[in-house]
Design a protein around this motif. Structure first.
Motif, PDB file in Angstrom:
ATOM      1  N   VAL A 129       0.831  -1.205   0.000  1.00  0.00           N
ATOM      2  CA  VAL A 129       0.000   0.000   0.000  1.00  0.00           C
ATOM      3  C   VAL A 129       0.867   1.257   0.000  1.00  0.00           C
ATOM      4  O   VAL A 129       0.593   2.224  -0.732  1.00  0.00           O
ATOM      5  N   HIS A 130       1.955   1.252   0.784  1.00  0.00           N
ATOM      6  CA  HIS A 130       2.812   2.439   0.865  1.00  0.00           C
ATOM      7  C   HIS A 130       3.705   2.599  -0.366  1.00  0.00           C
ATOM      8  O   HIS A 130       3.954   3.724  -0.805  1.00  0.00           O
ATOM      9  N   LEU A 131       4.179   1.490  -0.914  1.00  0.00           N
ATOM     10  CA  LEU A 131       5.038   1.567  -2.095  1.00  0.00           C
ATOM     11  C   LEU A 131       4.249   1.837  -3.366  1.00  0.00           C
ATOM     12  O   LEU A 131       4.759   2.440  -4.312  1.00  0.00           O
ATOM     13  N   GLY A 132       3.004   1.375  -3.385  1.00  0.00           N
ATOM     14  CA  GLY A 132       2.218   1.459  -4.610  1.00  0.00           C
ATOM     15  C   GLY A 132       2.550   0.274  -5.514  1.00  0.00           C
ATOM     16  O   GLY A 132       3.584  -0.374  -5.358  1.00  0.00           O
ATOM     17  N   GLU A 133       1.664  -0.009  -6.417  1.00  0.00           N
ATOM     18  CA  GLU A 133       1.865  -1.136  -7.332  1.00  0.00           C
ATOM     19  C   GLU A 133       2.767  -0.702  -8.489  1.00  0.00           C
ATOM     20  O   GLU A 133       2.311  -0.094  -9.457  1.00  0.00           O
ATOM     21  N   THR A 134       4.056  -1.033  -8.378  1.00  0.00           N
ATOM     22  CA  THR A 134       5.014  -0.640  -9.411  1.00  0.00           C
ATOM     23  C   THR A 134       4.865  -1.485 -10.665  1.00  0.00           C
ATOM     24  O   THR A 134       4.936  -0.983 -11.790  1.00  0.00           O
ATOM     25  N   PHE A 135       4.662  -2.784 -10.474  1.00  0.00           N
ATOM     26  CA  PHE A 135       4.540  -3.696 -11.608  1.00  0.00           C
ATOM     27  C   PHE A 135       3.086  -4.132 -11.753  1.00  0.00           C
ATOM     28  O   PHE A 135       2.478  -4.651 -10.811  1.00  0.00           O
ATOM     29  N   VAL A 136       2.557  -3.906 -12.956  1.00  0.00           N
ATOM     30  CA  VAL A 136       1.155  -4.195 -13.231  1.00  0.00           C
ATOM     31  C   VAL A 136       1.058  -5.031 -14.498  1.00  0.00           C
ATOM     32  O   VAL A 136       1.738  -4.758 -15.493  1.00  0.00           O
ATOM     33  N   SER A 283     -10.109  -0.411 -12.966  1.00  0.00           N
ATOM     34  CA  SER A 283      -9.600   0.959 -13.045  1.00  0.00           C
ATOM     35  C   SER A 283      -8.139   1.059 -12.651  1.00  0.00           C
ATOM     36  O   SER A 283      -7.637   2.155 -12.396  1.00  0.00           O
ATOM     37  N   GLY A 284      -7.438  -0.082 -12.591  1.00  0.00           N
ATOM     38  CA  GLY A 284      -6.035  -0.109 -12.195  1.00  0.00           C
ATOM     39  C   GLY A 284      -5.856  -0.976 -10.969  1.00  0.00           C
ATOM     40  O   GLY A 284      -6.817  -1.553 -10.443  1.00  0.00           O
ATOM     41  N   PRO A 285      -4.615  -1.096 -10.469  1.00  0.00           N
ATOM     42  CA  PRO A 285      -4.378  -1.890  -9.249  1.00  0.00           C
ATOM     43  C   PRO A 285      -5.177  -1.347  -8.071  1.00  0.00           C
ATOM     44  O   PRO A 285      -5.158  -0.152  -7.795  1.00  0.00           O
ATOM     45  N   ILE A 286      -5.844  -2.234  -7.367  1.00  0.00           N
ATOM     46  CA  ILE A 286      -6.749  -1.796  -6.308  1.00  0.00           C
ATOM     47  C   ILE A 286      -5.993  -1.270  -5.089  1.00  0.00           C
ATOM     48  O   ILE A 286      -6.536  -0.494  -4.295  1.00  0.00           O
ATOM     49  N   LEU A 287      -4.725  -1.672  -4.927  1.00  0.00           N
ATOM     50  CA  LEU A 287      -3.933  -1.216  -3.788  1.00  0.00           C
ATOM     51  C   LEU A 287      -3.149   0.056  -4.087  1.00  0.00           C
ATOM     52  O   LEU A 287      -2.288   0.460  -3.306  1.00  0.00           O
ATOM     53  N   GLN A 288      -3.441   0.683  -5.201  1.00  0.00           N
ATOM     54  CA  GLN A 288      -2.741   1.915  -5.568  1.00  0.00           C
ATOM     55  C   GLN A 288      -3.602   3.122  -5.205  1.00  0.00           C
ATOM     56  O   GLN A 288      -4.824   3.104  -5.355  1.00  0.00           O
ATOM     57  N   ASN A 289      -2.948   4.160  -4.691  1.00  0.00           N
ATOM     58  CA  ASN A 289      -3.633   5.409  -4.331  1.00  0.00           C
ATOM     59  C   ASN A 289      -4.776   5.164  -3.336  1.00  0.00           C
ATOM     60  O   ASN A 289      -5.896   5.631  -3.514  1.00  0.00           O
ATOM     61  N   THR A 290      -4.466   4.435  -2.292  1.00  0.00           N
ATOM     62  CA  THR A 290      -5.476   4.134  -1.268  1.00  0.00           C
ATOM     63  C   THR A 290      -5.597   5.298  -0.282  1.00  0.00           C
ATOM     64  O   THR A 290      -4.723   6.156  -0.194  1.00  0.00           O
ATOM     65  N   SER A 291      -6.674   5.281   0.490  1.00  0.00           N
ATOM     66  CA  SER A 291      -6.909   6.341   1.475  1.00  0.00           C
ATOM     67  C   SER A 291      -6.104   6.076   2.742  1.00  0.00           C
ATOM     68  O   SER A 291      -5.570   4.980   2.956  1.00  0.00           O
TER      69      SER A 291
END
Length: 345
Positions: A129-136, A283-291
Motif C-alpha cells: 500500500v505504501h510503495l504502490g503497485e510498481t509492476f502491473v 480501473s487499475g491496481p486496487i492497492l494503488q492510491n489508497t486512502s
C-alpha cells in the motif's frame, strides 16, 4: 439484490431483523460444525481455520467482489481491512464466556503460528500500500498476486504443522467443555442431516448477510456519514456478525481452539480477497492510491494480532476478572481505532 425504498428508521429495523437471523444461523452453524468435527475426528483448530472461517466469511466474499465489480475500491479495502481489527475484537468479546483467558487453552503452537503468519501477511499488504503497485499486468498489481501466493503458502504451512507436537505449553487449563447444552435432538441426527443443516445455515448467512451489507450502505447514504467511516465500522460489523455469533457459541460449548482459528482464519481470508478484487477492479491496481484509512486499518490489524500472539506465548498473564489482559488490550485498541477512523473520515 436491491432494497425497496425505505426511510432511515425502516432501514435500521430491516438491519436489525437481518442481524437477528444471521445471529441464529451462525450460532446453529457453530453447533453443527463442532458435532461434525467430533464425528469425523477432525482437529477443532483445523475445522475453524479452513471450514468455519470460510463459511462465516461468505458475506465478506460476496460484498467484496460486488463492490469490486462496481469499481468501489475504497469500500472494498475499508470493509476488508477494517474487518480484521473488528473480528479480532470479537475474539476478545468471546473471552467473557470463557473460563479464564481464552489464549491459555491452545495445546499446540498452531494458533501462535496462525497469528505470526497473519502479521506477516498484514505487513506485506501495508508495504504494498505504501510503495504502490510498481509492476502491473493486465490491470492486476504484482503486490496482490504476491499476497495471494503468501496466503497459499501460509495455509500449506499450517496444514503441515497441524499434527506437530514439538511445542507443548505448560499450566494448561481444564479441557472439559462448559456445561452448555447443545440444541435438542442434535445428537440423534445423522451425518447427512447435519451436513444439510450446515449448508442451510451457510445459505442463510450469505443471503441475510448480503441484506445486512445493503442496509449498511443505505444507512451510510441516509445518515450522511459516508462510505469511508461506515466501511470500517458498520459495514465491517455487518459482515463480521457471523464470526461474532459463531465465536461466542464455540466458546460457550468449550470449543476454544475452533473459536480462535475461526477468527484468525477469517482475517487471513480478508487479505487473500484482495487478489480477486484486484482482478475484478478494472480501473487499475486496487492497492494503488489508497486512502489513509486503509493504512490505519492494516496497522491496527497488526497491533491486535501481535497482542494475541504475545498472549498465546505468555501462559501466565494478568487477568481482569475472568478476562485475560490480552483481550482487554485488544478491546482498547479496537475502540481507539474507531476514534481514529472518525477523526480522519
Amino acid at each position: 439484490m436491491t432494497l425497496p425504498a425505505t426511510s432511515l428508521y425502516q432501514t435500521m429495523l430491516l438491519f436489525a431483523l437481518c442481524a437477528t437471523i444471521v445471529w441464529y444461523a451462525g450460532a446453529r452453524l457453530a453447533y453443527l460444525v463442532d458435532s461434525l468435527a467430533d464425528r469425523y475426528k477432525l482437529a477443532k483448530s483445523l475445522v475453524g481455520l479452513l471450514i468455519l472461517s470460510l463459511a462465516t466469511s461468505l458475506p465478506e466474499v460476496a460484498t467484496t467482489l460486488t463492490a469490486a465489480v462496481q469499481q468501489a475500491s475504497d469500500l472494498v479495502l475499508n470493509n476488508l481491512f477494517g474487518g480484521i481489527t473488528l473480528q479480532t475484537a470479537i475474539l476478545a468479546m468471546s473471552d467473557f464466556w470463557a473460563r479464564g483467558a481464552i489464549t491459555n487453552y491452545p495445546r499446540k503452537a498452531n494458533h501462535a503460528l496462525e497469528a505470526t503468519l497473519l502479521v506477516l501477511l498484514l505487513s506485506i499488504t501495508l508495504i504494498v500500500v505504501h510503495l504502490g503497485e510498481t509492476f502491473v499486468m493486465a490491470g492486476v498489481g504484482l503486490g496482490s498476486v504476491f499476497i495471494a501466493l503468501t496466503y497459499a503458502g501460509a495455509i500449506w504451512i499450517l496444514r503441515r504443522y497441524d499434527d506437530s507436537t514439538d511445542w507443548v505449553p505448560v499450566d494448561l487449563p481444564d479441557p472439559d467443555p462448559l456445561p452448555f447444552p447443545a440444541p435438542t435432538g442434535l445428537a440423534e441426527r445423522g451425518n447427512h442431516a447435519l451436513i444439510l443443516q450446515s449448508v442451510a445455515a451457510c445459505a442463510a448467512i450469505l443471503v441475510f448477510g448480503l441484506l445486512l451489507v445493503l442496509c449498511a450502505e443505505r444507512i451510510a447514504d441516509q445518515s450522511g456519514l459516508g462510505t469511508g467511516f461506515i466501511g470500517v465500522t458498520l459495514l465491517a460489523g455487518a459482515t463480521s456478525l457471523p464470526e461474532l455469533t459463531t465465536s461466542i457459541t464455540a466458546v460457550r460449548i468449550g470449543a476454544y481452539t475452533m473459536a480462535i482459528s475461526n477468527i484468525f482464519g477469517s482475517n487471513l481470508i480478508m487479505l487473500v480477497l484482495v487478489f480477486p478484487a484486484d482482478v475484478l477492479f478494472r480501473s487499475g491496481p486496487i492497492l494503488q492510491n489508497t486512502s489513509q484509512t486503509v493504512s490505519m486499518a492494516l496497522s491496527f490489524g497488526i497491533a491486535v494480532t501481535a497482542i494475541y500472539l504475545i498472549g498465546l506465548i505468555v501462559r501466565r498473564k494478568p487477568k481482569w476478572g475472568p478476562i485475560g489482559l490480552d483481550s482487554i488490550l485488544v478491546l482498547i485498541v479496537f475502540i481507539g481505532s474507531l476514534l481514529a477512523y472518525y477523526y480522519v473520515r
